[in-house]
Design a protein around this motif. Sequence first.
Motif, PDB file in Angstrom:
ATOM      1  N   THR A  47       0.835  -1.200   0.000  1.00  0.00           N
ATOM      2  CA  THR A  47       0.000   0.000   0.000  1.00  0.00           C
ATOM      3  C   THR A  47       0.868   1.247   0.000  1.00  0.00           C
ATOM      4  O   THR A  47       0.601   2.203  -0.740  1.00  0.00           O
ATOM      5  N   GLU A  48       1.915   1.237   0.790  1.00  0.00           N
ATOM      6  CA  GLU A  48       2.832   2.388   0.838  1.00  0.00           C
ATOM      7  C   GLU A  48       3.544   2.561  -0.504  1.00  0.00           C
ATOM      8  O   GLU A  48       3.683   3.678  -1.002  1.00  0.00           O
ATOM      9  N   LYS A  78       1.132   4.042  -2.974  1.00  0.00           N
ATOM     10  CA  LYS A  78       0.936   5.467  -2.697  1.00  0.00           C
ATOM     11  C   LYS A  78       2.096   6.290  -3.259  1.00  0.00           C
ATOM     12  O   LYS A  78       1.883   7.317  -3.916  1.00  0.00           O
ATOM     13  N   GLN A 118       2.032   9.067  -6.359  1.00  0.00           N
ATOM     14  CA  GLN A 118       2.565  10.420  -6.218  1.00  0.00           C
ATOM     15  C   GLN A 118       3.573  10.713  -7.325  1.00  0.00           C
ATOM     16  O   GLN A 118       3.594  11.810  -7.887  1.00  0.00           O
TER      17      GLN A 118
END
Length: 63
Positions: free
Chosen positions: A32-33, A36, A40
């Motif tokens: 998930t990180e 993300k 970005q």
Amino acid sequence: ESIKNENEFLKDALSSLQELYEEDRNTIATLTEQLKLSQQEVEFMRRKYKLMWGKVIDDHASQ
């Protein structure tokens, strides 16, 4: 004795499943990180190319 052995087996199986569940939770958090951060980065690149092509179009239009 057999019930005792079965209970021990079930306890070990439950412990193993809990460990696997925890590992999966950590993997999901990591992914998930990473997702993300990738989103970005993609958004940054979009803005960069939009600005770059906007400048090219403006320069071409002024010529």
